[in-house]
Scaffold this active site. Sequence first.
Site, PDB file in Angstrom:
ATOM      1  N   HIS A  29      -2.628 -60.756  20.547  1.00 37.70           N
ATOM      2  CA  HIS A  29      -2.665 -61.759  19.481  1.00 37.70           C
ATOM      3  C   HIS A  29      -3.627 -61.338  18.372  1.00 37.70           C
ATOM      4  O   HIS A  29      -3.293 -61.367  17.186  1.00 37.70           O
ATOM      5  CB  HIS A  29      -3.099 -63.107  20.086  1.00 37.70           C
ATOM      6  CG  HIS A  29      -3.184 -64.214  19.086  1.00 37.70           C
ATOM      7  ND1 HIS A  29      -4.341 -64.500  18.389  1.00 37.70           N
ATOM      8  CD2 HIS A  29      -2.247 -65.074  18.629  1.00 37.70           C
ATOM      9  CE1 HIS A  29      -4.111 -65.503  17.567  1.00 37.70           C
ATOM     10  NE2 HIS A  29      -2.844 -65.877  17.691  1.00 37.70           N
ATOM     11  N   CYS A  86      11.393 -53.929  16.236  1.00 40.75           N
ATOM     12  CA  CYS A  86      10.428 -54.879  15.686  1.00 40.75           C
ATOM     13  C   CYS A  86       9.134 -54.857  16.475  1.00 40.75           C
ATOM     14  O   CYS A  86       8.243 -55.650  16.225  1.00 40.75           O
ATOM     15  CB  CYS A  86      11.022 -56.275  15.599  1.00 40.75           C
ATOM     16  SG  CYS A  86      11.572 -56.913  17.172  1.00 40.75           S
TER      17      CYS A  86
END
Length: 781
Positions: free
Chosen positions: A423, A733
């Site tokens: 994150h 991606c």
Amino acid sequence: MAVLWLDEISAGDLEKVGGKGASLGELTGAGLPVPPGFVVTAGTYRSFIEDAEIDEELFEAVEVDVDDSSALATAADRAQELILETPFPDDLREEILASYREVGNGEAFVAVRSSATAEDLPDASFAGQQETFLNVTEGALLDRVRECWASLFTQRAIYYRQEQGFDHSAVNIAVVVQQMVDAEKSGVMFTSHPSTGDPTMIIEAAWGLGEAVVSGAVSPDNYVVPRNDDEIDVTVAEKKVMHEKDEETGETVEREVPADKRNARVLSDDEIDTLVELGERVEDHYDTPQDVEWAIIDGDVYMLQSRPITTIDEGGSGAEAPGASGAVNAAKGVTDGSGSGGTQAASGGGGGSSASSGDVIVDGLGSSPGTVSGAAQIVLKLDDLDKVKEGDIIVTEMTMPDMVPAMKRASGIITDEGGMTSHAAIVSRELGVPAIVGTTNATTVLEDGQIVTLDGDKGAVLEGQKVEPDEETEPVEEVRPQSPVKPMTATEVKVNVSIPEAAERAAATGADGVGLLRTEHMILSLNQTPANYIEENGENAYITELVEGIRGVADEFYPRPVRVRTLDAPTDEFRQLEGGEDEPKEHNPMLGYRGIRRSLDRPDVFAHELEAFRRLYEMGYDNVEIMFPLVNDAEDIYQAKRLMEEAGIDPAKRKWGAMIETPASALSVEGMAEAGIDFASFGTNDLTQYTLAVDRNNEHVADRFDELHPSILKLIGTVIETCREHDVETSICGQAGSKPEMVQFLVDEGVSSISANIDAVRDVQHEVKRTEQKLLLDSVR
Ligand code: PEP
Ligand code: MG
């Protein structure tokens, strides 16, 4: 008079004929080659609604809370219905049809284009939001005119006017009716360099009608023409599609470009000369550089539109990308003036700057580039976030979604835990904040208020202040290409977005679309699990949150495609949220209840996400694509497809696909192709962890996290080959799409697109171009 002919109109008639009509009239008057036509004036629209006495009801209907998506939908439907169901008065009908018959002896195919009176004005760029119809003939003309008027009241248009503070009743719409040019080739031209204003023309050209170029459906050829007789720089693109008139139906259709024209140069030297001459005339006429749409048929050049270039920087450096608007993130750093553009120095923030001793006191993985100096702030619990001031460096075990506001204030981020796909790494890159992750010990070694220098390229934290505050930079500006001419590549280069706040920065890169929009960051930032949020606020509020979050990004990129992934958050992330205590306790959440497996297990919850997509499609966001995460096989795809259908989304009409994130999915892609996916996108963050058995968030094995491992490349190569056989697009991606070696490998294998991190888009565009050119050279050597 309900209509005005183009040769009766000049630039001063904007109020009567809208921006497009005024510009075409002005060009016609200047003797430039504009296809003949007329404008149904804005006054005619106004009398139409007033004489029929629908005006008051119309404006009342659209006074709604635009953040309430169902109220917005109802308002748009009602307003459009009022216009579409009101008949034309006879005299108006006759006047428009009689004018039409004068164009091309009554047999002409005409273009019917909206020309709103607020269009093309500074800060009111409604361009492209109202309808345009091509190849219209007499039978459909009046309906098309009325549809143009009604397009003033689509959900997007209402939403935009409200957001921009325009009074609905003050915006009028004219309609241009103009003979169609069945263009053999067409494109756009900047009469001067759009960034520096230098006397260099830039021309983009493709086969067929210009819509394909303007909408971004095709990568056009690029011609850079210095006006001092220097050599022209030509970049020939692979032009896969073209728009043209279907001879039978008269409709505009998208066709594949015939093989012999795909890689052929569109413009001859003579045609370039003619365009340059016209460009000079139009620039002289307006006395300012222009952005021109043009078309060529039978060797004749026509001008379809001309607008002033608004991006020239008077200061002579940098350019604002066309269409970029809105607030940029507050500047947090200043350049050190010595290194790469991304290098920043914080403006201090802890006082007491000391000269750096240059000693590395902590090291980890450089996960977001740039160098900054500032005061460390150790954040061990959420309450500590308050002490993070503008320009400080956050030092924490691992970042969480609710830290994002503080991460925006910070000049740098250092974490104990996590790898390059954690994150902290993803979000800091998107925010343009330098970061180092996986140091194992930063929170124990560093102290509150200690002045340190963080080098996000090398992954090193140094003692003291090493970079001096210099000149302010803004994260948006760092990613904005310095040259307005992006490298033309046959392989599309897109961008990843995880937090909607990053959408503007992402769009400024000039990427061809969004290859991955992670919805979980939107959900996680609600600070409640979806179930908890729904319990407190209701289903509609949850769906609206999703619609709004996605819409922000879809707007920023429209009409470029935005690939939105359905929810994929592991249970340990959900557990941090309010309501998270109900989440299942899992030994290994990475192998657990996440992605499509969770969605298929709870179709009732998944239905809300699908409903959000359905509403977005209904609002006209046809650039939104749906992507399913963590699928394993065709069975997952069939089930997801059925749920899409149940939610009222027609899989045949929408573009949707799956991520390839497990070896199983890579080995099952043929079945998934047969199940109907339009694309497969490599999620190499997960594909790497599941192929190599290396936890992507575990800093102890971070050195084994190798996305270029031969086994992974083998899986990827096989998937691309199978997908090419089945006409399924492929993309990447995962984080590895930003690595040059992976880019070379993928382009060599024939991938359709690459989606990179915001800060890597420019380099990836160049890497793709280099690899493509090498392939071309190799093939002719
Ligand atoms: C991936 O797995 O590569 C990916 C892009 O998805 P995420 O990082 O969100 O798991
Ligand atoms: Mg993944």
